[in-house]
Design a protein around this motif. Structure first.
Motif, PDB file in Angstrom:
ATOM      1  N   PRO A 136       0.957  -1.178  -0.131  1.00  0.00           N
ATOM      2  CA  PRO A 136      -0.087  -0.102  -0.003  1.00  0.00           C
ATOM      3  C   PRO A 136       1.237   1.115   0.304  1.00  0.00           C
ATOM      4  N   GLY A 137       0.567   2.018  -0.514  1.00  0.00           N
ATOM      5  CA  GLY A 137       1.342   3.495  -0.601  1.00  0.00           C
ATOM      6  C   GLY A 137       0.602   5.188  -1.052  1.00  0.00           C
ATOM      7  N   ILE A 138      -0.623   5.279  -1.184  1.00  0.00           N
ATOM      8  CA  ILE A 138      -1.192   6.029  -1.431  1.00  0.00           C
ATOM      9  C   ILE A 138      -1.142   7.153  -0.197  1.00  0.00           C
ATOM     10  N   GLU A 139      -1.742   7.065   0.828  1.00  0.00           N
ATOM     11  CA  GLU A 139      -1.756   7.502   2.413  1.00  0.00           C
ATOM     12  C   GLU A 139      -0.493   8.344   2.586  1.00  0.00           C
ATOM     13  N   PHE A 140       0.750   7.774   2.224  1.00  0.00           N
ATOM     14  CA  PHE A 140       1.888   8.280   3.133  1.00  0.00           C
ATOM     15  C   PHE A 140       2.761   8.347   1.703  1.00  0.00           C
ATOM     16  N   MET A 141       2.462   8.515   0.468  1.00  0.00           N
ATOM     17  CA  MET A 141       3.286   9.203  -0.434  1.00  0.00           C
ATOM     18  C   MET A 141       3.434  11.289  -0.639  1.00  0.00           C
ATOM     19  N   LEU A 142       2.357  11.681   0.050  1.00  0.00           N
ATOM     20  CA  LEU A 142       3.134  13.210  -0.601  1.00  0.00           C
ATOM     21  C   LEU A 142       3.713  13.220   1.550  1.00  0.00           C
ATOM     22  N   PRO A 143       3.202  12.501   1.919  1.00  0.00           N
ATOM     23  CA  PRO A 143       4.470  13.400   3.548  1.00  0.00           C
ATOM     24  C   PRO A 143       5.777  13.023   2.959  1.00  0.00           C
ATOM     25  N   MET A 144       6.126  11.926   2.563  1.00  0.00           N
ATOM     26  CA  MET A 144       7.518  10.811   2.029  1.00  0.00           C
ATOM     27  C   MET A 144       8.301  12.044   0.474  1.00  0.00           C
ATOM     28  N   LEU A 145       7.426  12.737   0.047  1.00  0.00           N
ATOM     29  CA  LEU A 145       7.789  13.926  -0.872  1.00  0.00           C
ATOM     30  C   LEU A 145       8.444  15.217  -0.514  1.00  0.00           C
ATOM     31  N   LEU A 146       7.097  15.485   0.684  1.00  0.00           N
ATOM     32  CA  LEU A 146       7.408  16.137   1.422  1.00  0.00           C
ATOM     33  C   LEU A 146       8.678  17.310   2.168  1.00  0.00           C
ATOM     34  N   ASN A 147       9.028  15.032   3.258  1.00  0.00           N
ATOM     35  CA  ASN A 147       9.803  14.680   3.485  1.00  0.00           C
ATOM     36  C   ASN A 147      11.106  15.020   3.406  1.00  0.00           C
ATOM     37  N   ALA A 148      11.054  14.535   1.704  1.00  0.00           N
ATOM     38  CA  ALA A 148      12.196  14.737   0.951  1.00  0.00           C
ATOM     39  C   ALA A 148      12.687  15.671   0.683  1.00  0.00           C
ATOM     40  N   CYS A 149      11.640  17.201   0.610  1.00  0.00           N
ATOM     41  CA  CYS A 149      11.639  18.341   0.250  1.00  0.00           C
ATOM     42  C   CYS A 149      12.685  19.208   1.294  1.00  0.00           C
ATOM     43  N   SER A 150      12.219  17.920   2.411  1.00  0.00           N
ATOM     44  CA  SER A 150      12.561  19.043   4.514  1.00  0.00           C
ATOM     45  C   SER A 150      13.994  18.299   4.190  1.00  0.00           C
ATOM     46  N   ARG A 151      15.119  17.780   3.500  1.00  0.00           N
ATOM     47  CA  ARG A 151      16.266  17.088   2.883  1.00  0.00           C
ATOM     48  C   ARG A 151      17.057  17.649   2.181  1.00  0.00           C
ATOM     49  N   ASP A 152      15.897  18.509   1.255  1.00  0.00           N
ATOM     50  CA  ASP A 152      16.446  18.683  -0.529  1.00  0.00           C
ATOM     51  C   ASP A 152      17.218  18.337  -0.882  1.00  0.00           C
TER      52      ASP A 152
END
Ligand code: DOR
Ligand code: ZN
Length: 404
Positions: free
Chosen positions: A315-331
């Protein structure tokens, strides 16, 4: 009406949103950032026939919690979506389940290419977002493994102005390689059997078919540097080729087998760590256009089965955006890239009209993944601490609070 005040958009403007609902409510949203709501072009919500894994009641809740208001569902259900009447029946079931959930999630369906039903393609142009071709077997029994049928699908799709979405893994090579690894039946061997040659061979073939027939091609779940190179060349040649990656190929790799065993088994499989850098580079270079969760839930019992019986998918839909935003926080990404991947490019590729759906995120919030709305009850992201979370998801003038 609901008025949400002082939201910053990802482009840096400050706006108020006015929602035409029947409430009388003011939400003060300073500190939140508005992004267009996520379009997830690749989910398996399992209706009909496998609702014990997921259905549209639980799937819609997971989508909203992940900031997503539009999904495209895949045809490998039971029965598979391979005729106009099966498509109509599936839509009726989905509409009923969404009504029960009270969530009017936006959705589109992919039509399944099946050798015995290729003539149906002429009827479904208006009802589907595209034709899904499994070039290699995965969950279910949809597969197109002969060249004659592949040519027929690409030519029919071009004639009827439809996009072809490919699961690009070469079935013949999978079978050949599987036979060579009979004695070594363990979860990690999955990535060895369905290796990069398996994916690259199919991607090459699909691009050649696009070149021949002019068919618009969407390559699902791109997972390797080799696929990226082929797609880059095709794009440079001006072919109408688009590419999707997934959060699990971007953020996980073969080391996940040690942690999650069968839960890490997915098609195409997780790759060696080096490929992740190439996927990020392909996003920066705009070779990869979209991210699809490939939300493919199976129960924990199914995922505990030994290799060979354990179904592929996570499964993945619920945490796709948080994972991407987290990637933003790490540049590793920027917000413009996240918006391109999660909505703007899909809107362009799939010819979707603009919508007023938003997700308001708190880029400063740090939280650990502790629960999921998905019926399967587990997530490969469980236990990860991420920075950047959806707080409100706005779908058709309704505001859902989701930071719980
Ligand atoms: O891992 C996968 N699971 N890949 C697919 O292609 C299908 C999906 C599923 O439906 O379970
Ligand atoms: Zn899929």
């Amino acid at each position: 009406m609901t008025i949400i005040k002082d939201i910053k958009t990802y482009q840096g403007n400050t706006i108020d949103l006015v929602l035409a609902d029947n409430k009388d409510h003011i939400i003060q949203a300073d500190g939140l950032t508005a992004l267009p709501a996520v379009i997830d072009p690749h989910v398996h919500f399992r209706t009909p026939g496998m609702e014990y894994k997921e259905d549209w009641r639980t799937g819609a809740k997971a989508a909203i919690r992940g900031g997503c208001t539009t999904v495209f569902d895949m045809p490998n259900t039971k029965p598979p979506t391979i005729t106009q009447s099966l498509l109509d029946e599936k839509k009726a079931l989905i509409d009923r389940q969404l009504k029960e959930a009270g969530i009017p999630l936006r959705y589109k369906l992919f039509f399944g290419a099946d050798k015995g039903h290729l003539d149906e393609i002429a009827n479904i142009e208006k009802d589907c977002v595209g034709i899904k071709v499994f070039m290699g077997c995965s969950t279910g029994n949809l597969v197109i493994d002969d060249d004659e049928s592949l040519h027929a699908v690409f030519s029919l799709a071009a004639k009827h102005h439809m996009l072809v979405a490919v699961h690009a893994e070469d079935e013949h090579l999978i079978r050949e390689r599987k036979a060579n690894y009979q004695g070594e039946w363990n979860y990690p061997v999955h990535s060895v059997i369905r290796n990069i040659d398996v994916a690259a061979k199919a991607v090459e073939k699909a691009i050649a078919l696009t070149k021949r027939y002019g068919t618009r091609l969407y390559i699902l779940h791109v997972s390797s540097a080799e696929e990226v190179a082929l797609i880059k060349t095709a794009k440079q040649a001006g072919l109408p080729v688009f590419a999707e990656t997934t959060p699990h190929h971007l953020f996980f790799d073969t080391t996940l087998y040690d942690v999650l065993a069968g839960k890490a088994v997915v098609n195409p499989p997780l790759r060696d760590p080096r490929h992740r850098e190439h996927l990020f580079a392909a996003i920066h270079e705009k070779v990869i256009d979209t991210i699809g969760s490939d939300h493919a839930p199976h129960t924990p019992d199914e995922k505990a089965l030994p290799y060979g019986e354990c179904p592929s998918g996570m499964p993945g839909i619920e945490f796709m955006l948080p994972m991407l935003l987290n990637a933003c926080s790490r540049d590793l990404l920027n917000l413009d890239e996240v918006v391109a991947l999660t909505s703007a490019n899909a809107r362009h590729i799939f010819h979707m009209p603009p919508s007023d759906d938003w997700v308001l995120v708190n880029l400063g919030e740090t939280r650990t993944v502790e629960r999921t709305e998905s019926k399967c009850g587990w997530s490969p992201y469980m236990g990860l601490t991420l920075k950047g979370w959806p707080v409100y998801t706005i779908l058709k003038d309704t505001c859902y609070k989701v930071n719980n």
